[in-house]
Write a protein that holds these residues in place. Structure first.
Motif, PDB file in Angstrom:
ATOM      1  N   SER A 266       2.407   6.076 -12.474  1.00 56.89           N
ATOM      2  CA  SER A 266       2.104   4.932 -13.128  1.00 56.89           C
ATOM      3  C   SER A 266       3.051   3.864 -12.227  1.00 56.89           C
ATOM      4  CB  SER A 266       1.822   4.521 -14.704  1.00 56.89           C
ATOM      5  OG  SER A 266       1.111   5.705 -15.151  1.00 56.89           O
TER       6      SER A 266
ATOM      7  N   SER B 139       2.959   2.507  -1.910  1.00 63.98           N
ATOM      8  CA  SER B 139       3.270   3.022  -2.767  1.00 63.98           C
ATOM      9  C   SER B 139       1.895   3.495  -3.406  1.00 63.98           C
ATOM     10  CB  SER B 139       4.113   2.199  -4.041  1.00 63.98           C
ATOM     11  OG  SER B 139       3.825   1.301  -3.788  1.00 63.98           O
ATOM     12  N   LEU B 140       1.169   2.705  -3.226  1.00 63.89           N
ATOM     13  CA  LEU B 140       0.256   3.059  -3.725  1.00 63.89           C
ATOM     14  C   LEU B 140      -0.106   5.085  -2.793  1.00 63.89           C
ATOM     15  CD1 LEU B 140      -2.350   1.106  -6.036  1.00 63.89           C
ATOM     16  CD2 LEU B 140      -3.127   1.088  -4.248  1.00 63.89           C
TER      17      LEU B 140
ATOM     18  N   ALA C  99       1.341  -1.165  -0.135  1.00 64.75           N
ATOM     19  CA  ALA C  99       0.442  -0.103  -0.169  1.00 64.75           C
ATOM     20  C   ALA C  99       0.990   1.278  -0.109  1.00 64.75           C
ATOM     21  CB  ALA C  99      -0.968   0.361   1.129  1.00 64.75           C
TER      22      ALA C  99
ATOM     23  N   VAL D 224       2.172   3.121  -8.861  1.00 64.30           N
ATOM     24  CA  VAL D 224       1.521   1.294  -8.931  1.00 64.30           C
ATOM     25  C   VAL D 224       1.850   0.579  -9.498  1.00 64.30           C
ATOM     26  CG1 VAL D 224      -1.339   1.116  -9.733  1.00 64.30           C
ATOM     27  CG2 VAL D 224      -0.748   3.502  -9.749  1.00 64.30           C
TER      28      VAL D 224
ATOM     29  N   LYS E 259       9.234   2.165   1.286  1.00 65.75           N
ATOM     30  CA  LYS E 259       8.737   0.449   1.154  1.00 65.75           C
ATOM     31  C   LYS E 259       9.857  -0.615   0.766  1.00 65.75           C
ATOM     32  CE  LYS E 259       6.075  -1.399  -3.324  1.00 65.75           C
ATOM     33  NZ  LYS E 259       4.948  -1.537  -2.775  1.00 65.75           N
TER      34      LYS E 259
ATOM     35  N   SER F 250       3.435  -0.852  -6.725  1.00 70.79           N
ATOM     36  CA  SER F 250       2.772  -1.654  -5.705  1.00 70.79           C
ATOM     37  C   SER F 250       2.831  -2.998  -5.788  1.00 70.79           C
ATOM     38  CB  SER F 250       1.538  -0.671  -5.603  1.00 70.79           C
ATOM     39  OG  SER F 250       1.426   0.056  -4.679  1.00 70.79           O
ATOM     40  N   SER F 251       1.424  -2.692  -7.397  1.00 66.95           N
ATOM     41  CA  SER F 251       0.960  -4.604  -7.241  1.00 66.95           C
ATOM     42  C   SER F 251       2.365  -5.476  -8.233  1.00 66.95           C
ATOM     43  CB  SER F 251       0.405  -4.062  -9.653  1.00 66.95           C
ATOM     44  OG  SER F 251       1.334  -3.289 -10.011  1.00 66.95           O
TER      45      SER F 251
ATOM     46  N   VAL G 295       0.442   7.265  -4.586  1.00 72.53           N
ATOM     47  CA  VAL G 295      -0.029   8.102  -5.832  1.00 72.53           C
ATOM     48  C   VAL G 295      -0.967   9.696  -5.496  1.00 72.53           C
ATOM     49  CG1 VAL G 295      -1.629   7.755  -7.710  1.00 72.53           C
ATOM     50  CG2 VAL G 295      -0.527   5.604  -7.077  1.00 72.53           C
TER      51      VAL G 295
ATOM     52  N   ALA H 238      -1.471  -0.874 -15.415  1.00 71.72           N
ATOM     53  CA  ALA H 238      -0.302   0.425 -14.358  1.00 71.72           C
ATOM     54  C   ALA H 238       0.358   0.325 -15.292  1.00 71.72           C
ATOM     55  CB  ALA H 238       0.070  -0.206 -13.150  1.00 71.72           C
TER      56      ALA H 238
END
Lengths: 498, 497
Positions: A119, A17-18, A15, A122, A45, A125-126, A21, A149
């Motif tokens: 981007s 880094s999300l 989360a 995101v 992170k 994060s993913s 955003v 993303a």
């Protein structure tokens, strides 16, 4: 296998880094503040991921179990050895890429940088979500978000070529996503479980051979696109139209490594070594990997565009990792994971160098690199280290992972795989060393005043090159990559813990 | 308050019908009252919808006898998890679209003589939809069907120059559909002697082998297939959605076809059943294969369209196919997928048609080829919402659209219907093709005029519903397990498999 304990840290790692955003989007007007958020998020992170390391080495796995994603399947994140391993690589290199990004994007005066940094956040994060996903559906969730993303980054230049590359990228990756979803649905209905288990969870189920084969092919197709297993690799060289930091972090580390990490999960945690061997999936996968390694190495010779040459080299090296998993031997699996990390530090170095050369001298072809080493000594020295590492020559870290892979090949009784690795090393040297020779030993014409690139670009690539060397001399340095990789291999093959 | 509690099943209808009549009268006093009243009535319907759903989930189905007359003499309204769920969806989307409608109505229907009737007829149509869903009587359903259909034709016909023709075509086909339904009902009535759904359900097993029942059922399915635009009975849809005013198409597209789908589900799964009786006459299988064809046809046609609303119209044919496919799977997972998609598609298509309306309001057109980066620059919120809707349509988790596909895929796997599974998954990719075509233009194509276009985002009343729906797509996706376990599992448990 170890015990699990509830902890919010895996979720936090995803989360953080999300959460950056919105901050990035809101500070679009103030670029220093905007880049501060990226750097802060990347450092935070990495710190969170690093804090998970001691527990994992103790065999205790942090887990965040959230709400049900679909009835019976939770959104669950588990920091097991493999996950922490991959997350360390991705989040650690994001810090360096963020610094490098600043130099690169400002150096080229790129437009729409806010969208770009958002981007990126995101994507990271993913990626960590992919690393920590505790079950197949959570994995698919983050895998698909990663696909979407990354799209804005691929098309960042907004040129006709970039848009075409974006279409190709989406066509490949979304099709792969669809295969993954189909496989996940089938496994959920037939086996009734989706949780990753070291050693695989399908081996005990009563699925027919035909169903297993279909599942394996679907899953392989799903993760194989991002892992660039030929013939599913077509998007990767095309996507090199993206800005170099994107190629560096995403197309050498995060996105493609999510693909090979998927291969690790599928082979080691869904099917498991026994089923792989019993069903002869190992031979199938090894065949694809071997063909990819050879073909990609040969194709790399042909490319004059530096980034495309690096892309084909990436395709080949990703298949080292796939091959390692296909060999179904503990040392090979450990070698696979090690190569996942070590190829990352090496290849990101080379991409950073390519980007620095492009920003500084506006050259992107191998044939234009005569004498660059005299203008940009630090950059080209780092490039040389990267090239040596990828050829698998000691004392760089590329040798360590390859050694482990080679041992695994012998353990598995497949000496041809060992021969293939040696041959591929020679081919690597064949397409990388001429670049080094040109850069240092040929004379080139440069505009007066040409000198080394900006420090924000040179520092990251020196660090990654130094890291590659340090990890080659002492693989367990700082991050305990060696112990982690051995722990994963031991858990998958049911051996003694670390 | 107990009065509201006891009469709640009938209240939405009882509230909306007079509202539709009062709106033109109140507008004589002040024209602005028309919109205010329409909004108030539909908001009250949403509140009642929530109340009813909560109640049904807590206490089980509620049977309400109109005027205190029990069936077979009186008309019965039945709230069960299915009808309560669909009513809430219909009213919630209806409210959001009416909230959005202020500016588009004022712009596209400039004459005062058109604006007031728009609100009156829109409320009447919502009333008809509520009636269709809540009634437990097949003939009463026909009445509500006609009320909503006539309103629909009116809402379409007020559009531009080509709208009356499209509306007339829909009128002809819609009337044929309604006739089929009525004719089929006649067959069933002669065989069973009842029009009450519960009675029919009890009597049908005794006569289900009769050819007349099969014919009746076939006619009803054909009629409803026409109303829900099930391929190849979709011919009326593209023109009707394209040429209707934005405010009308945003209201019709998410709801109109869904109500037809609801009737189909009600009859096939709750009155007739898809178990043993259906073996001799596999209606659901026919519906499933037609739907699969519709998914592919609609998606391919959507790729070929040059105008956003028309593209969305063809996409609707494909999306209705998802619901049909879920019906065709005839198993609990497929049914859950179909009903979940009724909700998800209503939210997605509502959102996308509202965005098309915003484009028309701000840019003056919604031609895909003429869209470019200036649209994004002028309307950052609207385009962002469009992106969310598009990604949901493509089926990117955790957005709502993914989970429709997830349950349908599970249903297909459970039935070993690999063709259906392939169709569901391929259609994701086709969706990606036609939605990214638009996203590329809006986000990546540089505007011709390089000077900074002013940021002329639409008014709050047009932006808020769009943003609510975009947020809803995230929420409905994340909460899908709760919805499925709390509501749809109960629906599937009550269905006759």
């Amino acid at each position: 296998m170890g015990t699990t304990f509830a902890s919010p840290l895996p979720l936090l790692a995803v989360a953080v880094s999300l959460a950056a955003v919105p901050a990035i989007l809101l500070s679009a007007k103030n670029r220093n503040l905007r880049e501060f958020w990226t750097l802060a998020a990347s450092l935070a992170k990495f710190a969170v991921v690093l804090s998970l390391l001691p527990a994992v080495l103790d065999g205790r796995l942090a887990e965040t179990r959230l709400f049900e994603l679909a009835p019976g399947v939770r959104l669950a994140l588990k920091a097991d050895a493999a996950g922490v391993f991959f997350a360390l690589v991705a989040s650690g290199l994001w810090i360096l890429t963020s610094v490098y990004n600043i130099g690169y994007m400002r150096g080229l005066r790129e437009r729409k940088q806010t969208r770009y940094y958002a981007s990126f956040a995101v994507c990271l994060s993913s990626t960590v979500g992919v690393a920590f996903a505790a079950n197949l559906l959570t994995f698919v969730l983050f895998y698909e978000i990663l696909t979407v993303a990354t799209y804005p980054l691929v098309v960042h230049k907004e040129s006709a070529e970039a848009i075409r590359a974006g279409r190709k990228y989406l066509a490949y990756t979304l099709s792969a996503g669809v295969l993954l979803i189909a496989a996940t649905a089938m496994i959920w209905l037939t086996a009734g479980r989706l949780e990753f288990v070291p050693g695989g969870f399908l081996s005990g189920s009563s699925l027919s051979a035909g169903t297993l084969k279909a599942l394996f092919l679907l899953l392989l197709g799903g993760v194989g696109v991002k892992a660039s297993i030929m013939p599913l690799h077509g998007w990767l060289p095309t996507a090199m139209v993206a800005p170099t930091p994107v190629s560096a972090l995403l197309h050498a580390v995060a996105v493609v490594k999510s693909g090979v990490f998927g291969v690790v999960r599928v082979t080691g945690f869904v099917f498991g070594p026994r089923l792989m061997a019993d069903m002869e999936f190992d031979t199938l996968l090894a065949g694809f990997a071997a063909a990819t390694i050879l073909t990609a190495s040969l194709l790399a010779f042909r490319e004059d565009n530096l980034k495309r040459r690096l892309a084909y080299s990436t395709v080949g090296h990703l298949s080292y990792i796939v091959l390692g998993m296909a060999l179904v031997a503990p040392a090979a699996a450990a070698g696979s994971l090690l190569h996942l990390a070590f190829h990352a530090t090496l290849k990101i170095t080379l991409f950073f160098c390519a980007g620095a050369i492009y920003v500084n001298l506006h050259k992107d072809k191998v044939s234009e690199l005569d004498g660059v080493g005299r203008i940009m000594p630090w950059t080209m020295a780092a490039f040389t280290l990267g090239a040596i590492g990828l050829a698998g020559i000691p004392p760089l870290n590329g040798f360590v992972s390859k050694w482990s892979l080679g041992l695994g090949a012998l353990q598995a009784g497949r000496p041809t795989a060992l021969a293939l690795l040696v041959l591929s090393g020679i081919l690597n040297a064949g397409y990388f060393f001429p670049i080094v020779r040109r850069a240092f030993f040929k004379k080139g014409a440069f505009p007066p005043g040409a000198r080394e690139a900006a420090p924000t670009m040179v520092a990251p690539l020196v660090v990654t090159a130094g890291l590659s060397l340090a990890l080659g001399l002492y693989p367990d340095l700082f991050f305990r990559f060696y112990r982690l990789a051995s722990a994963v291999a031991a858990s998958v093959f049911g051996g003694p813990g670390p | 308050m107990t009065w509201i509690w006891t009469n709640a099943p009938a209240l939405p209808v009882v509230l909306l019908l007079p509202a539709a009549i009062i709106i033109p009268l109140a507008a004589l006093i002040d024209r602005r009252l028309a919109r205010a009243l329409a909004l108030a009535a539909s908001l009250a319907a949403v509140a009642l919808g929530i109340l009813n759903l909560v109640r049904v989930l807590a206490d089980g189905p509620v049977r309400y006898f109109m005027g205190g007359w029990p069936p077979p003499i009186g008309i019965e309204y039945v709230l069960d998890p299915l009808s309560a769920f669909v009513i809430l969806v219909v009213n919630a989307i209806g409210f959001l679209v009416l909230l959005h409608a202020g500016t588009p109505v004022a712009r596209e229907l400039p004459e005062a003589g058109q604006q007031v009737p728009y609100y009156a007829v829109a409320v009447l149509m919502l009333c008809g939809f509520n009636g269709i869903v809540v009634t437990g009587d097949f003939f009463n359903l026909y009445v509500w069907l006609e009320i909503s259909s006539l309103s629909l034709y009116g809402l379409i016909a007020v559009g531009g120059r080509k709208a009356p023709v499209a509306a007339f075509r829909y009128l002809i086909l819609g009337t044929i559909g309604a006739c089929f339904y009525l004719l089929g009902l006649g067959f069933l009535f002669t065989m069973t002697g009842t029009l009450n759904m519960a009675d029919l359900k009890a009597i049908l097993p005794a006569v289900s082998a009769e050819p007349a029942v099969a014919v009746g059922l076939g006619l009803i399915v054909a009629g409803m297939g026409l109303k829900m635009a099930l391929f190849p009975l979709h011919g009326w849809l593209p023109d009707a959605y394209t040429y209707a005013p934005s405010a009308s198409s945003a209201l019709i597209a998410p709801l109109g076809t869904k109500v037809g789908a609801y009737v189909l589900i009600r009859i096939l799964f709750f009155v007739f059943g898809v178990g043993a009786a259906a073996k001799a006459f596999p209606l659901t299988t026919v519906v499933g294969w037609l739907a699969a064809g519709g998914i592919l046809y609609g998606s391919v046609m959507a790729m070929a369209q040059r105008e956003l609303k028309r593209m969305l119209a063809y996409s609707s044919i494909a999306q209705v196919g998802y619901i049909g496919l879920g019906i065709g799977l005839a198993n609990p997972l497929g049914l859950i997928g179909a009903i979940l998609h009724v909700m998800n598609h209503a939210a997605m298509k509502g959102l996308l048609f509202l965005v098309a309306g915003n484009f028309r309001t701000v840019l003056g057109h919604s031609d895909i080829a003429r869209l470019d980066g200036s649209a994004r620059r002028r309307m950052p919120w609207t385009t962002a919402a469009f992106a969310v809707g598009a990604l949901s349509m493509i089926g990117i988790p955790p957005l709502a659209g993914f989970f429709s596909k997830w349950y349908l895929a599970l249903g297909a796997v459970a039935r070993k219907q690999w063709v259906f599974l392939a169709v569901i998954l391929v259609s994701s990719l086709l969706n990606a093709v036609y939605f990214f075509r638009v996203l590329e233009r809006v986000y990546l194509v540089k505007p011709d005029a390089e000077e900074d276009a002013p940021r002329t985002e639409v008014t709050a009343s047009m932006r808020i519903p769009v943003l609510i729906l975009a947020a809803a797509l995230v929420l409905l996706g994340v909460l899908n397990a709760a919805i499925v376990k709390g509501v749809l599992a109960k629906v599937a448990a009550a269905a006759l498999f």
